[in-house]
Design an enzyme around this catalytic site. Structure first.
Site, PDB file in Angstrom:
ATOM      1  N   ASP A  67      10.576 -21.967  -5.779  1.00 26.06           N
ATOM      2  CA  ASP A  67      10.766 -20.831  -6.839  1.00 26.06           C
ATOM      3  C   ASP A  67      11.940 -20.473  -7.776  1.00 26.06           C
ATOM      4  O   ASP A  67      12.789 -21.222  -7.833  1.00 26.06           O
ATOM      5  CB  ASP A  67      10.406 -19.461  -5.854  1.00 26.06           C
ATOM      6  CG  ASP A  67      11.596 -19.331  -4.690  1.00 26.06           C
ATOM      7  OD1 ASP A  67      12.504 -20.106  -4.650  1.00 26.06           O
ATOM      8  OD2 ASP A  67      11.210 -18.407  -3.706  1.00 26.06           O
ATOM      9  N   ASN A 136      10.942  -9.820   5.644  1.00 25.22           N
ATOM     10  CA  ASN A 136       9.324  -9.376   5.541  1.00 25.22           C
ATOM     11  C   ASN A 136       8.575 -10.579   5.763  1.00 25.22           C
ATOM     12  O   ASN A 136       7.444 -10.370   5.645  1.00 25.22           O
ATOM     13  CB  ASN A 136       9.041  -8.639   4.353  1.00 25.22           C
ATOM     14  CG  ASN A 136       9.177  -9.323   3.009  1.00 25.22           C
ATOM     15  OD1 ASN A 136       9.540 -10.451   2.983  1.00 25.22           O
ATOM     16  ND2 ASN A 136       9.099  -8.466   1.921  1.00 25.22           N
ATOM     17  N   HIS A 138       8.217 -13.295   3.963  1.00 24.29           N
ATOM     18  CA  HIS A 138       7.917 -14.123   2.826  1.00 24.29           C
ATOM     19  C   HIS A 138       8.435 -15.399   2.738  1.00 24.29           C
ATOM     20  O   HIS A 138       9.412 -15.629   3.314  1.00 24.29           O
ATOM     21  CB  HIS A 138       8.301 -13.257   1.395  1.00 24.29           C
ATOM     22  CG  HIS A 138       9.717 -13.215   1.004  1.00 24.29           C
ATOM     23  ND1 HIS A 138      10.542 -12.328   0.948  1.00 24.29           N
ATOM     24  CD2 HIS A 138      10.600 -14.357   0.778  1.00 24.29           C
ATOM     25  CE1 HIS A 138      11.835 -12.397   0.643  1.00 24.29           C
ATOM     26  NE2 HIS A 138      11.864 -13.858   0.247  1.00 24.29           N
ATOM     27  N   GLU A 143       5.267 -12.694  -1.255  1.00 23.31           N
ATOM     28  CA  GLU A 143       5.568 -11.192  -0.518  1.00 23.31           C
ATOM     29  C   GLU A 143       4.546 -10.952   0.220  1.00 23.31           C
ATOM     30  O   GLU A 143       3.341 -11.486  -0.102  1.00 23.31           O
ATOM     31  CB  GLU A 143       5.843 -10.321  -1.579  1.00 23.31           C
ATOM     32  CG  GLU A 143       6.895 -10.565  -2.379  1.00 23.31           C
ATOM     33  CD  GLU A 143       8.391 -10.669  -1.724  1.00 23.31           C
ATOM     34  OE1 GLU A 143       8.458 -10.400  -0.323  1.00 23.31           O
ATOM     35  OE2 GLU A 143       9.472 -10.237  -2.356  1.00 23.31           O
TER      36      GLU A 143
HETATM   37  C1  GLP Z   1      14.752 -15.490  -1.155  1.00 29.17           C
HETATM   38  C2  GLP Z   1      13.984 -16.976  -1.749  1.00 29.17           C
HETATM   39  C3  GLP Z   1      13.475 -17.512  -0.476  1.00 29.17           C
HETATM   40  C4  GLP Z   1      14.303 -17.591   0.757  1.00 29.17           C
HETATM   41  C5  GLP Z   1      14.497 -16.206   1.111  1.00 29.17           C
HETATM   42  C6  GLP Z   1      15.601 -15.893   2.399  1.00 29.17           C
HETATM   43  O1  GLP Z   1      13.906 -14.780  -1.397  1.00 29.17           O
HETATM   44  N1  GLP Z   1      12.833 -17.096  -2.648  1.00 29.17           N
HETATM   45  O2  GLP Z   1      12.851 -18.780  -0.564  1.00 29.17           O
HETATM   46  O3  GLP Z   1      13.668 -18.183   1.973  1.00 29.17           O
HETATM   47  O4  GLP Z   1      15.536 -15.770   0.092  1.00 29.17           O
HETATM   48  O5  GLP Z   1      16.851 -16.138   1.954  1.00 29.17           O
HETATM   49  P1  GLP Z   1      18.275 -16.365   2.906  1.00 29.17           P
HETATM   50  O6  GLP Z   1      18.097 -17.590   3.266  1.00 29.17           O
HETATM   51  O7  GLP Z   1      19.409 -16.007   2.052  1.00 29.17           O
HETATM   52  O8  GLP Z   1      18.021 -15.301   3.966  1.00 29.17           O
END
Ligand code: GLP
Length: 260
Positions: A67, A136, A138, A143
């Site tokens: 993304d 959540n 995702h 989402e």
């Molecule tokens: C963002 C990214 C996800 C990632 C998530 C969790 O939303 N788009 O791909 O998995 O954050 O991030 P973190 O690893 O910092 O908790």
């Protein structure tokens, strides 16, 4: 679903790096889906070490990021472009023409999304998708309520995700973009293999729902129960709400494997 629970973040990162390195060794031109966020930083650091000290050769791999935010300049320190080069690509021998990250600056994000799907197809599909997870549930930026049949497309971020990601936007948390381009659930599920990394107590509930919960679009990661080759690699805190598994074994120090 296979779950590897590790004693801590460092071991989690090393286990994930072993999976990536094994994939590259068995198929040097493997196609990867790659995540951003705090969780995979240790994985990227370990892959850089393996490249520098053990000669891990990434010159033939192709990578597709999961993304990217819409509207951030590529050199913005919080863009996923910046992150990927800063934390990983600048330190290994991945070939730049095999790196693809959604272009969130393009005038027509729908067209970019379609082109992204085609590029994945042309590359032969994703061999190994590496995922993180949001609180959540995702995955990528898919989402809750995202259709399981979704492909790469522009999306709006959930309020909770905007809040969680504000920490990467320093002084000005209001500048977190509201939109992104994300691979879809189906794009991810079409990967031959998937690993998902999670660390820390704030992920424990999402991990419980991923493994034990009903398969529902309300928890996007729950769809992974339906994937034939998916492994979660967790630290103890993220695994804290998992039921004990009847099929557990200890493959090595600092890790235990469970099959659900
Ligand atoms: C963002 C990214 C996800 C990632 C998530 C969790 O939303 N788009 O791909 O998995 O954050 O991030 P973190 O690893 O910092 O908790």
């Amino acid at each position: 679903m296979k779950v590897i629970v590790t004693d801590d973040y460092e071991i989690m990162s090393r286990e994930a790096a072993k999976v990536v390195a094994a994939e590259v060794k068995s198929k040097p031109d493997s196609v990867f889906a790659l995540p951003t966020g705090g969780t995979p930083l240790g994985l990227y650091a370990e892959l850089i070490r393996m490249h520098k000290e053990e000669g891990l050769d990434l010159s033939k791999v192709s990578t597709f990021n999961l993304d990217e935010y819409i509207g951030l300049p590529l050199n913005h320190e919080s863009s996923y472009h910046y992150y990927m080069y800063d934390k990983f690509f600048n330190h290994v021998n991945v070939s730049e023409d095999r790196v693809r990250i959604p272009n969130g600056l393009i005038e027509n994000p729908e067209e970019e999304s379609l082109a992204y799907e085609w590029a994945i197809k042309r590359a032969g599909g994703i061999d190994l998708a590496v995922l993180g997870i949001g609180r959540n549930g995702h995955i990528g930026f898919n989402e809750p309520k995202t259709e399981f049949g979704s492909l790469t497309r522009p999306i709006y971020l959930a309020k909770r995700t905007i809040e969680a990601n504000a920490r990467f936007f320093g002084e000005d948390p209001d500048s977190v973009p509201r939109q992104a381009i994300s691979m879809g659930i189906r794009t991810i599920m079409n990967s031959t293999k998937i690993i998902l990394l999670a660390s820390g107590a704030e992920k424990a509930r999402a991990i419980n729902q991923t493994v034990h919960g009903p398969v529902t679009e309300m928890v996007p990661s729950s769809v992974l129960q339906l994937h034939p080759d998916c492994t979660l690699i967790l630290d103890e805190a993220a695994a804290d709400e998992l039921e004990p598994s009847a099929n557990g074994f200890v493959p090595g120090p600092g890790t235990r494997t469970m099959i659900y």
